[in-house]
Write an enzyme that holds these catalytic residues in place. Structure first.
Site, PDB file in Angstrom:
ATOM      1  N   HIS A  79      13.871  -7.845 -19.575  1.00 64.00           N
ATOM      2  CA  HIS A  79      13.099  -8.132 -18.364  1.00 64.00           C
ATOM      3  C   HIS A  79      11.819  -8.898 -18.625  1.00 64.00           C
ATOM      4  O   HIS A  79      11.111  -9.250 -17.689  1.00 64.00           O
ATOM      5  CB  HIS A  79      12.768  -6.841 -17.612  1.00 64.00           C
ATOM      6  CG  HIS A  79      11.692  -6.039 -18.276  1.00 64.00           C
ATOM      7  ND1 HIS A  79      11.929  -5.249 -19.354  1.00 64.00           N
ATOM      8  CD2 HIS A  79      10.362  -5.945 -18.032  1.00 64.00           C
ATOM      9  CE1 HIS A  79      10.804  -4.678 -19.741  1.00 64.00           C
ATOM     10  NE2 HIS A  79       9.832  -5.085 -18.967  1.00 64.00           N
TER      11      HIS A  79
HETATM   12  C1  UD1 Z   1       6.315  -4.412 -15.059  1.00 65.81           C
HETATM   13  C2  UD1 Z   1       5.245  -4.442 -16.159  1.00 65.81           C
HETATM   14  C3  UD1 Z   1       5.928  -4.436 -17.528  1.00 65.81           C
HETATM   15  C4  UD1 Z   1       6.898  -3.291 -17.646  1.00 65.81           C
HETATM   16  C5  UD1 Z   1       7.900  -3.366 -16.505  1.00 65.81           C
HETATM   17  C6  UD1 Z   1       8.905  -2.235 -16.558  1.00 65.81           C
HETATM   18  C7  UD1 Z   1       3.174  -5.662 -15.617  1.00 65.81           C
HETATM   19  C8  UD1 Z   1       2.425  -6.910 -15.868  1.00 65.81           C
HETATM   20  N1  UD1 Z   1       4.431  -5.647 -16.090  1.00 65.81           N
HETATM   21  O1  UD1 Z   1       7.026  -5.634 -15.101  1.00 65.81           O
HETATM   22  O2  UD1 Z   1       4.938  -4.311 -18.526  1.00 65.81           O
HETATM   23  O3  UD1 Z   1       7.567  -3.365 -18.880  1.00 65.81           O
HETATM   24  O4  UD1 Z   1       7.176  -3.305 -15.267  1.00 65.81           O
HETATM   25  O5  UD1 Z   1       9.816  -2.317 -15.529  1.00 65.81           O
HETATM   26  O6  UD1 Z   1       2.656  -4.750 -15.027  1.00 65.81           O
HETATM   27  N2  UD1 Z   1      10.892  -4.800  -8.069  1.00 65.81           N
HETATM   28  C9  UD1 Z   1      11.831  -4.069  -7.370  1.00 65.81           C
HETATM   29  N3  UD1 Z   1      11.638  -2.734  -7.243  1.00 65.81           N
HETATM   30  C10 UD1 Z   1      10.568  -2.105  -7.768  1.00 65.81           C
HETATM   31  C11 UD1 Z   1       9.623  -2.865  -8.484  1.00 65.81           C
HETATM   32  C12 UD1 Z   1       9.804  -4.198  -8.643  1.00 65.81           C
HETATM   33  O7  UD1 Z   1      12.816  -4.596  -6.889  1.00 65.81           O
HETATM   34  O8  UD1 Z   1      10.466  -0.886  -7.599  1.00 65.81           O
HETATM   35  C13 UD1 Z   1      11.098  -6.246  -8.246  1.00 65.81           C
HETATM   36  C14 UD1 Z   1      10.202  -7.094  -7.397  1.00 65.81           C
HETATM   37  O9  UD1 Z   1      10.962  -8.088  -6.845  1.00 65.81           O
HETATM   38  C15 UD1 Z   1       9.207  -7.688  -8.389  1.00 65.81           C
HETATM   39  C16 UD1 Z   1       9.974  -7.683  -9.688  1.00 65.81           C
HETATM   40  O10 UD1 Z   1      10.860  -6.567  -9.588  1.00 65.81           O
HETATM   41  O11 UD1 Z   1       8.790  -8.954  -8.008  1.00 65.81           O
HETATM   42  C17 UD1 Z   1       9.093  -7.517 -10.881  1.00 65.81           C
HETATM   43  O12 UD1 Z   1       8.287  -6.339 -10.743  1.00 65.81           O
HETATM   44  P1  UD1 Z   1       6.754  -6.322 -11.309  1.00 65.81           P
HETATM   45  O13 UD1 Z   1       6.165  -4.985 -11.113  1.00 65.81           O
HETATM   46  O14 UD1 Z   1       6.043  -7.498 -10.798  1.00 65.81           O
HETATM   47  O15 UD1 Z   1       6.878  -6.578 -12.851  1.00 65.81           O
HETATM   48  P2  UD1 Z   1       7.958  -6.098 -13.887  1.00 65.81           P
HETATM   49  O16 UD1 Z   1       8.692  -7.290 -14.349  1.00 65.81           O
HETATM   50  O17 UD1 Z   1       8.743  -4.929 -13.362  1.00 65.81           O
END
Ligand code: UD1
Length: 377
Positions: A207
């Site tokens: 990811h």
């Molecule tokens: C975040 C953390 C990363 C961690 C990862 C674990 C930061 C900078 N990054 O990255 O260090 O390893 O989480 O998962 O804080 N989304 C969903 N459902 C959710 C949450 C997110 O569908 O419950 C989707 C959204 O479309 C979002 C994307 O996932 O845009 C990415 O989520 P985000 O929290 O921005 O960063 P991660 O890549 O998950």
């Protein structure tokens, strides 16, 4: 009474905060503890199931920030968190890990003159293109008490000029959570559900933006995984960020027909898994291929060979003493290293010091006994 506000926001945070909150709650006569969920992760699969599996108490406050760009998410957390701190006026804010919620809440507290405790401090990849590296450096420099998981953490912090008296090597709270779960895992039906048998499959997670947001890099990795999957079925629980890129670039073609099950050869997709199911799959896997930070640590403790598809790691002890290998993202190298492991040429790792399931109790011990605020409690 020592008042502590704890924060968790994203999936890896939940695994780390669980043992800390459980340990703090063992001292209700001297510690008043609250839990804030920022809502950075909000899904059933990314958040709720972790609260259940890890028996984390219902948060006292939910900020419901949701997704956004880094600036939007960080700013929104700060805006919503400040009134909570103003109302609670705790002695300390306790944050874990390196996600946007960690740095946003640490900065909010530091500006209000509230002490900051950082659990899992000092880790460094020395790669500022990683959002987590920026979060780690800033959080550490805002913190008054820094709890580190491995010796490299202490060395890094001292090199950056952080006072020795603030730094404590206590072990790894993520491993506290893992050890607490080991007894119940045997009762799970996770492997049969996927048609898998112990040692008969590999497990994949990806990811990191540097891997899945770069089309060429991601495609190269998928090509390598498909090659490895000709030899051993690979199960790939897909993170939402990764799923979005697969859909955008039409990479569904790299995955085996959904009519098949991973018991057959091929690369198989599934939705993100709960904590227990994932641990069960990890501990019985023949090999794990990942770009996660926490999984490098968990495989080391479980003694499972791990290939880290990154060019650096902030967790060097998993390579020096554990079962982790840093292989980068070159498809040929990934296949070569995976084949080496499947041919039985695995290193036998051992445990980094203090990864014994007692990190959270050491943290609370230090808070209660080595802390000027607590004298006389
Ligand atoms: C975040 C953390 C990363 C961690 C990862 C674990 C930061 C900078 N990054 O990255 O260090 O390893 O989480 O998962 O804080 N989304 C969903 N459902 C959710 C949450 C997110 O569908 O419950 C989707 C959204 O479309 C979002 C994307 O996932 O845009 C990415 O989520 P985000 O929290 O921005 O960063 P991660 O890549 O998950």
């Amino acid at each position: 009474m020592l008042k502590i506000v704890n924060v968790a926001g994203a999936r890896p945070n939940f695994v780390k905060i669980a043992p800390v909150v459980a340990e703090l709650r063992k001292h209700p006569s001297v510690i008043a503890c609250k839990l804030v969920h920022t809502g950075q992760h909000y899904d059933e699969s990314m958040s709720d199931s972790f609260f259940r599996d890890l028996a984390i108490p219902e948060p006292d406050v939910h900020l419901n920030v949701g997704s956004g760009t880094h600036a939007q998410q960080t700013a929104e957390i700060m805006k919503r968190f400040e009134p909570i701190l103003l109302e609670e006026r705790p002695d300390y804010l306790l944050v874990v890990g390196d996600v946007n919620s960690t740095v946003a809440c640490a900065l909010t507290a530091a500006k209000l003159g509230i002490g900051v405790i950082h659990v899992e401090a000092g880790l460094r990849s020395f790669d500022r293109t990683m959002p987590e590296e920026i979060n780690r450096v800033l959080t550490d420099h805002l913190s008054d008490l820094l709890f580190v998981t491995e010796e490299s953490g202490r060395t890094n912090l001292l090199r950056e000029g952080i006072g020795e008296e603030k730094i404590h090597l206590v072990g790894n709270v993520m491993i506290d959570s893992l050890r607490r779960q080991l007894d119940v895992l045997g009762e799970l039906d996770t492997l049969p559900r996927f048609g898998l048998r112990p040692q008969g499959y590999g497990l994949v997670t990806l990811h990191r933006p540097s891997n899945v947001d770069e089309q060429g890099v991601f495609e190269g990795i998928l090509t390598a995984l498909s090659k490895v999957a000709e030899r051993l079925p690979l199960l790939f629980p897909i993170h939402p960020r990764t799923q979005a890129r697969i859909a955008e670039w039409g990479f569904e073609r790299y995955f085996a027909d959904s009519g098949n099950r991973p018991g057959d050869r091929g690369l198989f997709r599934t939705a993100p898994l709960g904590y227990r199911d994932f641990l069960e799959l990890m501990r019985k896997a023949r090999i794990v291929l990942t770009d996660s930070g926490g999984i490098q640590e968990e495989t080391t403790v479980l003694g499972v060979p791990c290939l880290t598809l990154r060019h650096n790691t902030e967790r060097p002890s998993t390579i020096e003493v554990g079962t982790n290998h840093l292989v980068g993202t070159d498809p040929r190298k990934i296949v070569e290293e995976a084949n080496r492991i499947l041919d039985g040429k695995c290193k036998k790792g051992s445990l980094p010091p203090l990864w014994d399931g007692k990190a959270a109790s050491r943290i609370v011990e230090i808070l209660l006994h080595d802390n000027p605020l607590c004298h006389g409690l």
